[in-house]
Design a protein around this motif. Structure first.
Motif, mmCIF file in Angstrom:
data_model
loop_
_atom_site.group_PDB
_atom_site.id
_atom_site.type_symbol
_atom_site.label_atom_id
_atom_site.label_comp_id
_atom_site.label_asym_id
_atom_site.label_seq_id
_atom_site.Cartn_x
_atom_site.Cartn_y
_atom_site.Cartn_z
ATOM 1 N N ILE A 190 0.926 -1.451 0.166
ATOM 2 C CA ILE A 190 -0.054 -0.136 0.240
ATOM 3 C C ILE A 190 0.551 1.416 -0.003
ATOM 4 O O ILE A 190 0.720 2.412 -0.828
ATOM 5 N N ILE A 191 1.800 1.292 0.569
ATOM 6 C CA ILE A 191 2.649 2.413 0.797
ATOM 7 C C ILE A 191 3.703 2.372 -0.552
ATOM 8 O O ILE A 191 3.818 3.417 -0.845
ATOM 9 N N ILE A 192 4.251 1.519 -0.506
ATOM 10 C CA ILE A 192 5.638 2.223 -1.670
ATOM 11 C C ILE A 192 4.513 2.247 -3.280
ATOM 12 O O ILE A 192 4.685 3.608 -3.752
ATOM 13 N N LEU A 193 3.016 1.145 -3.030
ATOM 14 C CA LEU A 193 2.520 2.196 -5.033
ATOM 15 C C LEU A 193 1.938 3.820 -3.949
ATOM 16 O O LEU A 193 1.538 4.047 -5.452
ATOM 17 N N SER A 194 1.434 3.596 -3.041
ATOM 18 C CA SER A 194 0.937 5.147 -3.187
ATOM 19 C C SER A 194 1.464 5.910 -3.075
ATOM 20 O O SER A 194 1.803 7.497 -3.835
ATOM 21 N N GLN A 195 2.767 5.933 -2.796
ATOM 22 C CA GLN A 195 4.211 6.930 -2.802
ATOM 23 C C GLN A 195 4.297 6.870 -4.643
ATOM 24 O O GLN A 195 4.786 7.950 -4.743
ATOM 25 N N THR A 238 -5.100 -2.014 6.690
ATOM 26 C CA THR A 238 -5.263 -1.835 6.075
ATOM 27 C C THR A 238 -5.665 -0.003 6.148
ATOM 28 O O THR A 238 -4.565 0.677 5.680
ATOM 29 N N PHE A 239 -5.912 -0.353 7.694
ATOM 30 C CA PHE A 239 -6.401 1.151 8.401
ATOM 31 C C PHE A 239 -4.754 1.699 8.349
ATOM 32 O O PHE A 239 -4.520 2.878 7.887
ATOM 33 N N VAL A 240 -4.138 0.906 8.863
ATOM 34 C CA VAL A 240 -2.178 1.473 9.472
ATOM 35 C C VAL A 240 -1.984 1.830 8.490
ATOM 36 O O VAL A 240 -1.281 2.709 8.396
ATOM 37 N N GLY A 241 -1.638 1.152 7.371
ATOM 38 C CA GLY A 241 -1.058 0.988 6.596
ATOM 39 C C GLY A 241 -1.506 2.322 5.187
ATOM 40 O O GLY A 241 -0.142 2.813 5.103
ATOM 41 N N ASP A 242 -2.888 2.848 5.637
ATOM 42 C CA ASP A 242 -2.844 4.078 4.508
ATOM 43 C C ASP A 242 -2.757 5.106 6.185
ATOM 44 O O ASP A 242 -2.183 6.294 5.061
ATOM 45 N N ARG A 243 -2.448 4.643 6.921
ATOM 46 C CA ARG A 243 -1.600 6.088 7.456
ATOM 47 C C ARG A 243 -0.964 6.290 8.086
ATOM 48 O O ARG A 243 -0.574 7.335 7.956
ATOM 49 N N LEU A 244 0.573 4.916 7.753
ATOM 50 C CA LEU A 244 1.203 5.082 7.155
ATOM 51 C C LEU A 244 1.975 5.999 6.662
ATOM 52 O O LEU A 244 3.002 6.341 6.443
ATOM 53 N N ASP A 245 0.629 5.713 5.472
ATOM 54 C CA ASP A 245 1.348 6.901 4.235
ATOM 55 C C ASP A 245 0.695 7.379 4.290
ATOM 56 O O ASP A 245 1.961 8.522 3.926
ATOM 57 N N TRP A 246 -0.345 8.564 4.909
ATOM 58 C CA TRP A 246 -0.101 9.614 5.465
ATOM 59 C C TRP A 246 1.073 10.554 6.451
ATOM 60 O O TRP A 246 1.286 11.636 5.571
ATOM 61 N N ALA A 247 0.849 9.726 6.934
ATOM 62 C CA ALA A 247 2.504 10.168 7.980
ATOM 63 C C ALA A 247 4.062 10.227 7.029
ATOM 64 O O ALA A 247 4.231 11.146 7.089
ATOM 65 N N ILE A 248 3.500 9.576 5.653
ATOM 66 C CA ILE A 248 5.209 9.824 4.946
ATOM 67 C C ILE A 248 5.265 11.143 4.143
ATOM 68 O O ILE A 248 5.966 11.555 4.235
ATOM 69 N N VAL A 249 3.294 11.131 3.724
ATOM 70 C CA VAL A 249 3.095 12.400 3.145
ATOM 71 C C VAL A 249 3.467 13.905 4.185
ATOM 72 O O VAL A 249 3.937 14.940 3.779
ATOM 73 N N VAL A 250 2.983 13.894 4.838
ATOM 74 C CA VAL A 250 3.009 14.745 6.109
ATOM 75 C C VAL A 250 4.527 15.318 6.754
ATOM 76 O O VAL A 250 4.697 16.220 5.922
ATOM 77 N N SER A 251 4.845 13.785 6.444
ATOM 78 C CA SER A 251 6.159 14.120 7.530
ATOM 79 C C SER A 251 6.887 15.107 6.230
ATOM 80 O O SER A 251 8.263 15.733 6.192
ATOM 81 N N ARG A 252 7.308 14.871 4.695
ATOM 82 C CA ARG A 252 8.052 15.429 3.814
ATOM 83 C C ARG A 252 7.940 16.664 3.929
ATOM 84 O O ARG A 252 8.404 17.439 3.430
ATOM 85 N N SER A 253 5.869 16.925 3.346
ATOM 86 C CA SER A 253 5.918 18.050 3.111
ATOM 87 C C SER A 253 6.368 18.725 4.273
ATOM 88 O O SER A 253 5.629 20.423 4.169
#
Ligand code: ZN
Length: 318
Positions: A190-195, A238-253
């Motif tokens: 989820i994370i890799i594809l979403s990134q 799935t919820f966790v994966g989605d959260r982690l993905d958002w966390a990466i987005v937030v930490s990057r921005s």
């Protein structure tokens, strides 16, 4: 088997003078003195039929030349093969029912003529004895012409295997660990594809399949309880994966570290910095894809469990 296929099979059976196995859709019966089975090798292609006969002869098995010559002379036939006491004629498939009926009846006639001309007689497919009566059986996904002795032996083995698999202990703890490990693969996906910029169906499918398989692999078997546990795990992960993905987005921005970003997501959503609509939409989509992977996997597991447990005589006991 759907209704349309069933109707067509009924017509085929009628044209060939055979009976039909209502449960799995094979045709069987005596044609020109031979016990015959007609079945599709793969249920997904119901009109790709094969004619099977449990037969043997005192002479050596059919040669390739004999088989090729037969197929050349009989329209609609693809290959003729002898494997031990089983001779199989594979037919060309066609969706045109009239043509299929003509092909089948013509091929049955030619096939039985050929068997007779080459000195073949009906026998049990397993032991090869000709003196015992043979009947058609369904054996957990395949069909066979067997004598009563061989069927009794198979049935006995089946019952033993069944009680063994029932006794086989399911280890819920190991299964849960397996499901968690499997779901981690889904999270990574989820994370890799979403990134990379996709909410891809494949990540949901991987999440579902890996979680279920993970449970089965470490837990020993996938029971209904196991399916339940795996489903809860895939929903949470799935919820966790989605959260982690958002966390990466937030930490990057924002340039904050990962853990701060992870904790900040709820706050950012409450403040409207993360649009909760798009957050929810993304998550719903992801759940739909998980469903897409989970449903066929669960159905497949249940069906194969049911099918492989089934052995019966076509047409019931006489
Ligand atoms: Zn036998």
């Amino acid at each position: 088997m759907n209704r349309k296929v069933k109707e067509n099979y009924e017509r085929l059976a009628q044209a060939a003078g055979l009976s039909m196995d209502m449960e799995n859709g094979a045709l069987y019966g005596v044609f020109a003195g031979y016990e015959i089975l007609v079945a599709a090798a793969n249920g997904s292609y119901p009109y790709t039929l094969s004619i099977l006969a449990g037969v043997n002869r005192p002479a050596p098995p059919l040669t390739q030349e004999e088989c090729k010559a037969f197929c050349k002379s009989v329209p609609g036939s693809i290959t003729l093969t002898q494997n031990g006491n089983l001779v199989t004629l594979a037919l060309k498939n066609t969706a045109n029912q009239n043509k299929l009926r003509d092909t089948l009846v013509g091929a049955l006639q030619a096939f039985t003529d050929f068997l007779r001309g080459n000195g073949f007689r009906n026998c049990c497919q397993a032991c090869g004895r000709q003196e015992l009566p043979v009947s058609p059986y369904y054996l957990g996904g395949a069909y066979a012409e067997l004598c009563p002795d061989c069927f009794a032996a198979i049935q006995q083995r089946q019952t033993a295997a069944q009680s063994e698999s029932k006794q086989k202990k399911e280890n819920v703890v190991s299964g849960t660990v397996g499901a968690l490990l499997g779901s981690l693969l889904g999270v990574v996906c989820i994370i890799i594809l979403s990134q990379l910029g996709y909410v891809a169906a494949i990540s949901g499918v991987i999440m579902a399949v890996c979680t279920l398989k993970g449970y089965e692999l470490l837990g020993g078997k996938l029971s209904n309880k196991g399916i339940g546990i795996a489903c809860v795990i895939m929903l949470v992960m799935t919820f966790v994966g989605d959260r982690l993905d958002w966390a990466i987005v937030v930490s990057r921005s924002l340039g904050t570290d990962f853990f701060t970003s992870f904790r900040a997501i709820s706050y950012l959503m409450a403040e409207g910095a993360i649009d909760s609509g798009s957050y929810a939409g993304n998550l719903v989509l992801l759940y739909l894809f998980v469903l897409l992977g989970a449903v066929p996997t669960v159905i497949g597991t249940l069906r194969s469990r049911k099918q492989s447990a089934k052995v019966y005589r076509l047409g019931g006991q006489l």
